[in-house]
Design a protein around this motif. Sequence first.
Motif, PDB file in Angstrom:
ATOM      1  N   UNK A 110       3.364   7.698  14.680  1.00 25.81           N
ATOM      2  CA  UNK A 110       2.002   8.139  15.427  1.00 25.81           C
ATOM      3  C   UNK A 110       2.320   7.241  16.712  1.00 25.81           C
ATOM      4  N   UNK A 111       2.753   5.913  16.784  1.00 27.27           N
ATOM      5  CA  UNK A 111       2.641   5.305  18.033  1.00 27.27           C
ATOM      6  C   UNK A 111       3.916   5.694  19.117  1.00 27.27           C
ATOM      7  N   UNK A 125       5.982   1.422   4.301  1.00 21.98           N
ATOM      8  CA  UNK A 125       5.784   2.723   4.266  1.00 21.98           C
ATOM      9  C   UNK A 125       4.729   2.860   5.483  1.00 21.98           C
ATOM     10  N   UNK A 126       3.623   2.123   5.585  1.00 19.16           N
ATOM     11  CA  UNK A 126       2.634   2.210   6.419  1.00 19.16           C
ATOM     12  C   UNK A 126       3.246   2.086   7.820  1.00 19.16           C
ATOM     13  N   UNK A 127       4.074   0.991   8.027  1.00 16.03           N
ATOM     14  CA  UNK A 127       4.761   0.819   9.240  1.00 16.03           C
ATOM     15  C   UNK A 127       5.381   1.766   9.943  1.00 16.03           C
ATOM     16  N   UNK A 128       6.264   2.407   9.079  1.00 18.23           N
ATOM     17  CA  UNK A 128       7.066   3.586   9.306  1.00 18.23           C
ATOM     18  C   UNK A 128       6.218   4.788   9.681  1.00 18.23           C
ATOM     19  N   UNK A 129       5.214   4.925   9.209  1.00 21.14           N
ATOM     20  CA  UNK A 129       4.112   6.077   9.305  1.00 21.14           C
ATOM     21  C   UNK A 129       3.467   5.763  10.860  1.00 21.14           C
ATOM     22  N   UNK A 142       1.072  15.320   9.014  1.00 23.52           N
ATOM     23  CA  UNK A 142       1.975  14.854   7.714  1.00 23.52           C
ATOM     24  C   UNK A 142       1.570  13.063   7.706  1.00 23.52           C
ATOM     25  N   UNK A 143       1.742  12.412   8.798  1.00 16.61           N
ATOM     26  CA  UNK A 143       1.765  11.125   8.747  1.00 16.61           C
ATOM     27  C   UNK A 143       0.444  10.478   8.272  1.00 16.61           C
ATOM     28  N   UNK A 144      -0.440  11.144   8.750  1.00 14.69           N
ATOM     29  CA  UNK A 144      -2.029  10.656   8.482  1.00 14.69           C
ATOM     30  C   UNK A 144      -2.053  10.822   6.831  1.00 14.69           C
ATOM     31  N   UNK A 145      -1.726  12.006   6.387  1.00 18.04           N
ATOM     32  CA  UNK A 145      -1.666  12.419   5.144  1.00 18.04           C
ATOM     33  C   UNK A 145      -1.037  11.236   4.167  1.00 18.04           C
ATOM     34  N   UNK A 146       0.216  11.051   4.381  1.00 14.06           N
ATOM     35  CA  UNK A 146       1.079   9.945   3.701  1.00 14.06           C
ATOM     36  C   UNK A 146       0.372   8.675   3.671  1.00 14.06           C
ATOM     37  N   UNK A 147      -0.144   8.209   4.875  1.00 12.86           N
ATOM     38  CA  UNK A 147      -0.812   7.071   5.042  1.00 12.86           C
ATOM     39  C   UNK A 147      -2.239   7.234   4.129  1.00 12.86           C
ATOM     40  N   UNK A 148      -2.734   8.206   3.835  1.00 17.42           N
ATOM     41  CA  UNK A 148      -4.002   7.897   3.201  1.00 17.42           C
ATOM     42  C   UNK A 148      -3.517   7.983   1.566  1.00 17.42           C
ATOM     43  N   UNK A 149      -2.530   8.802   1.152  1.00 16.64           N
ATOM     44  CA  UNK A 149      -2.083   8.803   0.029  1.00 16.64           C
ATOM     45  C   UNK A 149      -1.655   7.406  -0.425  1.00 16.64           C
ATOM     46  N   UNK A 150      -0.747   6.592   0.611  1.00 13.81           N
ATOM     47  CA  UNK A 150      -0.278   5.356   0.273  1.00 13.81           C
ATOM     48  C   UNK A 150      -1.494   4.220  -0.050  1.00 13.81           C
ATOM     49  N   UNK A 151      -2.449   4.474   0.543  1.00 13.96           N
ATOM     50  CA  UNK A 151      -3.603   3.480   0.467  1.00 13.96           C
ATOM     51  C   UNK A 151      -4.167   3.762  -0.953  1.00 13.96           C
ATOM     52  N   UNK A 152      -4.624   5.024  -1.323  1.00 20.02           N
ATOM     53  CA  UNK A 152      -5.045   5.329  -2.403  1.00 20.02           C
ATOM     54  C   UNK A 152      -4.360   4.851  -3.796  1.00 20.02           C
ATOM     55  N   UNK A 153      -3.055   5.183  -3.477  1.00 17.78           N
ATOM     56  CA  UNK A 153      -1.961   4.771  -4.583  1.00 17.78           C
ATOM     57  C   UNK A 153      -1.856   3.172  -4.771  1.00 17.78           C
TER      58      UNK A 153
END
Length: 695
Positions: A136-137, A128-132, A70-81
Amino acid sequence: MRKQLTKHLLLVIILGASGLSFLFDLIGLKNLGVFNFLGYVHEGLSVFIIWLIYIYLKTLNIFNIKNVQHNLKIIVLNLLSVYAVISLLKFIFKPEFVTIDFPPQTDDLQTTVYSNFVSMIGLFSMVGFILNLRNLIFYKQKKRTKLYFYASMFFLILTAILTSVLKSPLDLSFRGVSVYNNFTFVITLIFLFLLSLRNSWITYLTRKEKFYYTFFAFMFLWGVSYLFDFAYELPVAYHSLVHAVFINGSWFFLFFYTLTCSIYLLLQLPTARIFERKMQEVKSLQNLTRAISVELDTSRLTSLITNLIIEVTDSHVSWIELYQPAADSFHVVATKNLSVQDVTKLERGALQKLSGQILKERKSLVLNELTSDQKKTYFHGFRTKIASLVVTPIIGVNDQFFGLLYAAKSTSFGFDPDDVNLLEAFANQVAIALENADLLQKSFERERLEQELKIAREVQLRLLPQTRPSLAGYQLTTETIAAYEVGGDYFDFIPRHDQNQMGIVIGDVSGKGTSAAFYMAEVKGIIQSVAQQLHSPYDILCHTNKVLSESLEKKSFITLAFAVLDFKAHALTFARAGHCPIFHYKAQSKQVVYHQPEGIAVGLDPGPIFNKILEEQIVSLEKGDVVVFYTDGLSEAMNVKLEEYTENRMAHILKQYADQSVETIKKHLISDVFEFIGEHHLHDDLTLIILKRME
């Protein structure tokens, strides 16, 4: 509802603060000088906006889910957006910046509006990136992970503030006043890099996921590398130096983490198959061990093992042959992917020569490349193609030969040493199961067992209290249900010299039959004697353990809980020697509390360790409070799906009927247990004591 209002209020405050920040840009505060008071107000407002956005995004569910995918998906969508939105804004506003001085300047209204939009997009995106990344961390987090995370955020904000005050770029020049903000920025980067090494979640990916993620990771790294220059460098620095530094540091965090994950994924690819297989092997052995503990049917157990062999070793065929000493022959008891014709050939002794060799040598045989002669000798006329074969003997702990376990593949050199080790582990588990079944069959003769259980049952019934004591201000009820004719559960009520006190004891003797009943008698005599001389539950259990340790068999033990109820002080003092927790329903808070002081079972240690571990606890009882003593036959009662009843269900029933009499509580609890197990029988004795304070 309250959380939703909080979210909306935060969003309104963020928009209001952003509008005020935009107003600062419109009136040209950038050109009023370094020491202008309003300029500092503007940057202070920028810090406040970052904090608000962080708090707001933490309230959203998408940033609180710990699932890796889920977190990887949100990170990718964030970057594309970000790329999509920034490209659109550039096309609409066509911004122009003057980059001669620091920070960059502009007199164009469109560029000013553009800068504000980009700054807010950058803040929401980077937070958003930091929270995702935080999720993971913190996956399998190490001891200092939280320290590094909060330290990096602190130094990042400190760097942003220093940069806005000093108006000095982060160029790592360390000249003049720039030494201060550049120094804190270097510290920030060090902590961010240390955090980027926290990527243990990669280890637990499947081999397929590691291949996919490696490919996409390098594509994502390319997108991250270009992100800051493409989207944020000039517009955010013009709008707010605080925002520019924060976004720049966050970008470094994202870049470092993406880079280390890409490298780690690449390094893990060669071992991905091995790690995945090891995990599968461990899981298979766990499933097999669990099955052995509950499965007594040999045919079902051997069928399960043949399926596991196919699954774990990628074999094409597997089968198990059990040895029949009387006939000096082997019988096929379970097969997988073997035709009926081939099974018939095996039953007729197609592998008799090979089986005899294994029976004599008692060790595994690996034929990784069957020769033409071997194929003709062993598998002539077989419909199943076999090119490599492993045969493992099933040998018990007493060197008893039970049979052979086979695994075969249609390709040559199909087995490696790990396959052989795994098959030997399976064979050992099968041997344990067969040995247990054999010992059980030989140990108990039906007629003698029935007579023994009948005698033991009579002894047990005499040991248990025939009447319940009357306790002033309290209700008391008990229940004992034996899983078989006789069991090892025990409870008793011990009178005390102090008329305001009553001793309560409950226990579970390991084993069944007359031995368990006789141990119960011994426990009853010792406790009744000791309880008259010693006062505290701790002393009573310690002395009981000392006496019983000398007479108990090595394989036997007894779990006990001893409590002293003080009617006058309304206090329950107790200790537990490896027994189940004590349930305590608190009427005032309407909550169930589990009291589980430390302690090991009686008979496991003669004294020093037992006395050191044992703890005593005192619980105050208020009006309406309910205390439940029980044995594990209640909480671990299983249904046909082998699901346990659990202590949570007990607590639920207790909370539901705690305001009623103890007899009603007992009735509903016992009823719920038997409704849960359905047609499945109790696998262990069930004993229950319920105590309730009435006034």
